[in-house]
Design a protein around this motif. Sequence first.
Motif, short mmCIF file in Angstrom:
data_model
loop_
_atom_site.label_atom_id
_atom_site.label_comp_id
_atom_site.label_asym_id
_atom_site.label_seq_id
_atom_site.Cartn_x
_atom_site.Cartn_y
_atom_site.Cartn_z
N ASP A 1 -41.14 14.15 -5.73
CA ASP A 1 -41.76 13.96 -3.98
C ASP A 1 -43.17 13.90 -4.08
OD1 ASP A 1 -39.09 13.76 -3.48
OD2 ASP A 1 -39.01 15.86 -2.33
N VAL A 2 -43.73 13.06 -3.11
CA VAL A 2 -45.12 12.89 -3.14
C VAL A 2 -45.58 13.39 -1.74
CG1 VAL A 2 -47.31 11.55 -3.78
CG2 VAL A 2 -45.11 11.18 -4.99
N VAL A 3 -46.45 14.04 -1.44
CA VAL A 3 -47.22 14.56 -0.20
C VAL A 3 -48.72 14.18 -0.15
CG1 VAL A 3 -45.34 16.03 0.67
CG2 VAL A 3 -47.45 16.78 -0.69
N ASP A 4 -49.31 13.74 0.92
CA ASP A 4 -50.71 13.72 1.04
C ASP A 4 -51.17 13.51 2.56
OD1 ASP A 4 -53.15 12.01 1.17
OD2 ASP A 4 -52.98 12.38 -0.95
N PRO A 5 -51.91 14.22 2.87
CA PRO A 5 -52.18 14.17 4.35
C PRO A 5 -53.24 13.00 4.63
CG PRO A 5 -53.83 15.73 3.10
CD PRO A 5 -52.65 15.12 2.12
N PHE A 6 -53.64 12.32 3.76
CA PHE A 6 -54.62 11.14 4.05
C PHE A 6 -54.06 9.66 3.76
CE2 PHE A 6 -57.42 14.72 3.54
CZ PHE A 6 -58.50 14.64 4.50
N ALA A 7 -53.12 9.59 2.81
CA ALA A 7 -52.86 8.38 2.25
C ALA A 7 -51.88 7.88 3.08
CB ALA A 7 -52.21 8.60 0.78
N LYS B 1 -42.46 16.12 4.80
CA LYS B 1 -42.78 17.36 4.18
C LYS B 1 -42.12 18.16 3.19
CE LYS B 1 -39.37 19.70 7.43
NZ LYS B 1 -39.02 20.65 8.26
N PRO B 2 -42.50 18.91 2.15
CA PRO B 2 -42.07 19.19 1.04
C PRO B 2 -40.72 20.10 1.26
CG PRO B 2 -44.41 19.94 1.13
CD PRO B 2 -43.98 19.74 2.65
N GLY B 3 -39.90 20.11 0.43
CA GLY B 3 -38.55 20.73 0.40
C GLY B 3 -38.98 22.33 -0.01
N ASN B 4 -37.84 22.84 -0.64
CA ASN B 4 -37.96 24.36 -0.87
C ASN B 4 -37.43 24.72 -2.22
OD1 ASN B 4 -35.34 24.17 -0.46
ND2 ASN B 4 -35.26 25.72 1.32
N ASP B 5 -37.05 23.48 -3.07
CA ASP B 5 -36.44 23.97 -4.39
C ASP B 5 -37.11 23.28 -5.36
OD1 ASP B 5 -35.73 21.41 -3.47
OD2 ASP B 5 -33.46 21.70 -4.11
N TYR B 6 -38.55 22.97 -5.40
CA TYR B 6 -39.05 22.46 -6.67
C TYR B 6 -39.14 23.22 -7.80
CZ TYR B 6 -40.25 19.03 -2.88
OH TYR B 6 -40.15 18.24 -1.70
N ASP B 7 -38.90 22.71 -9.00
CA ASP B 7 -39.08 23.38 -10.35
C ASP B 7 -40.54 23.21 -10.65
OD1 ASP B 7 -36.18 23.77 -10.99
OD2 ASP B 7 -36.04 21.58 -10.79
N ALA B 8 -41.29 22.41 -10.17
CA ALA B 8 -42.63 22.27 -10.62
C ALA B 8 -43.57 21.60 -9.31
CB ALA B 8 -43.13 21.54 -11.96
N VAL B 9 -44.76 22.07 -9.24
CA VAL B 9 -45.72 21.36 -8.32
C VAL B 9 -46.91 20.99 -9.09
CG1 VAL B 9 -47.29 21.91 -6.24
CG2 VAL B 9 -44.76 23.07 -6.43
N SER C 1 -42.54 29.47 -1.57
CA SER C 1 -41.80 29.33 -0.48
C SER C 1 -41.34 27.71 -0.87
CB SER C 1 -42.47 29.32 0.86
OG SER C 1 -43.49 28.19 0.84
N ILE C 2 -41.96 26.83 -1.61
CA ILE C 2 -41.47 25.60 -1.73
C ILE C 2 -40.80 25.26 -3.14
CG2 ILE C 2 -42.87 24.77 -0.17
CD1 ILE C 2 -44.56 23.83 -2.53
N THR C 3 -40.47 26.31 -3.76
CA THR C 3 -40.28 26.26 -5.38
C THR C 3 -38.70 26.82 -5.68
OG1 THR C 3 -41.64 28.05 -6.05
CG2 THR C 3 -42.49 25.74 -6.41
N SER C 4 -38.35 26.68 -6.82
CA SER C 4 -37.17 27.56 -7.17
C SER C 4 -37.59 28.85 -8.03
CB SER C 4 -36.27 26.56 -8.09
OG SER C 4 -36.83 26.02 -9.19
N GLU C 5 -36.61 29.28 -8.73
CA GLU C 5 -36.93 30.52 -9.57
C GLU C 5 -37.89 30.08 -10.67
OE1 GLU C 5 -33.88 33.00 -10.65
OE2 GLU C 5 -33.27 33.50 -8.47
N ASN C 6 -38.74 30.89 -11.31
CA ASN C 6 -39.49 30.66 -12.44
C ASN C 6 -40.26 29.04 -12.42
OD1 ASN C 6 -38.81 33.04 -13.54
ND2 ASN C 6 -37.07 32.32 -14.01
N PRO C 7 -41.04 28.76 -11.37
CA PRO C 7 -41.55 27.46 -11.37
C PRO C 7 -42.83 27.13 -12.03
CG PRO C 7 -42.14 28.52 -9.31
CD PRO C 7 -41.33 29.45 -10.05
N VAL C 8 -43.32 26.14 -12.10
CA VAL C 8 -44.63 25.75 -12.74
C VAL C 8 -45.32 25.42 -11.55
CG1 VAL C 8 -45.65 24.09 -14.30
CG2 VAL C 8 -43.46 25.16 -15.25
N VAL C 9 -46.66 25.74 -11.64
CA VAL C 9 -47.65 25.30 -10.64
C VAL C 9 -48.81 24.76 -11.47
CG1 VAL C 9 -49.30 25.82 -8.89
CG2 VAL C 9 -47.02 26.84 -8.70
N MET C 10 -49.01 23.51 -11.38
CA MET C 10 -50.00 22.68 -12.08
C MET C 10 -51.23 22.42 -11.37
SD MET C 10 -48.10 20.30 -14.78
CE MET C 10 -49.38 20.35 -15.99
#
Length: 431
Positions: A353-359, A375-383, A402-411
Amino acid sequence: MYDKLVKKEAKLAVIGLGYVGLPIALEFAKKIKVIGFDINAKRVEMMKNNIDPSGELESSAFEGCDIVFTDSLDVLREAQFFIVAVPTPIDEHAMPDLKPLLAASKTVGKVLKKGDYVVYESTVYPGCTEDDCIPVLEAESGLKFPGDFKVGYSPERINPGDKEHTLTRIVKVVSGCDAESSEEIAKTYELVVEAGVHRASSIKVAEAAKIIENTQRDVNIALMNELSLIFDRLGINTYEVLEAAGTKWNFLKFSPGLVGGHCIGVDPYYLTYKAKELGYDAKVILSGRTTNDNMGAYIAKKAVKLMVKQGKDISNAKVLVMGATFKENVEDIRNSKVADVINELKTFSVNVDVVDPFADSDELHHEYGFSLVEKPGNDYDAVVVAVNHKQYLDLNEDYFKSITSENPVVMDIKGIYRNKFSSDGIQYWSL
């Protein structure tokens, strides 16, 4: 020519009213008569209603301007001083694509008259104005250069999203085909450029000056990106290293990241193309380009590795990419390297999924084949925070939970959340 423009006995025309052309046209229109020409009739109508199609300028920027917006050659024919500010992209083989520039030259050539001036602002390789553009002007107009018309080159230095380094505040490099034209062009630009102008000794020097501005940045960013690849293997954070090294007075402060857009990621290829034509392989420049062009795929593969480490099933993984424009706080999606990240993730069958406030979602779909979600979901494995838009700067750990599943990755590509994650459950990573 300068005197005629100032006395409003002659008109100045800007061909190509995008990120570069429109600001130039409006600044000149505060002083002299201007014709703003664009082949896109829809964009012309927007500008007639004081709307910048690129989203960079407020409607107030159009106020008090003596300008006519048009897509008509009959109207363009009324001008005597032409500024060409069209894009100069690269094709799928990273070769210069001069089609917009040559098409604009044909347009000007159709309306060119004896005594007229033509100034190019589009980024090109040294020699392009004289070797490629002038012959088109001659062929279309039936006139002979330099006796019948004058040509100059004044490279654009517009930086989308930058409200400090605007047209009037940046020194303008100018050049002409002879001493007289150089001076007339310089005086014309001095009407609007408060920072002053630099008179280059020739058109080729001005062309070369422009192209190395972005080539220098490209090579330096490539070095930072390569260092980030090394430091990742060493298990140390690149931004912490740069922060420490930056305490030395003469350390150049560049940072790693995705290098896209219409300048840094494109201009070096114009120089290497010309070098190759002259029998020289530009090794350092091309090496930098290769490093920067590969960063999107590297980031995507790193995301996959980190998700595997976190115990994620990659075939069912969901990833949110935040930011799709080529840089922060702009609508510009040209040559956005975020697309490389997304495309590489999809080769692993990852759902993205992709979000962008300008594009603009439709523009992204047309250009890259993906759209935005509302808008984003709430079960992402990585952001993957790919672009540090202002809307993202103050997000905290609770938001990502709030937007990820358990043990997510944030890059965090640009390191804007460094030292802000304390949870053992989130795998944080930055270049």
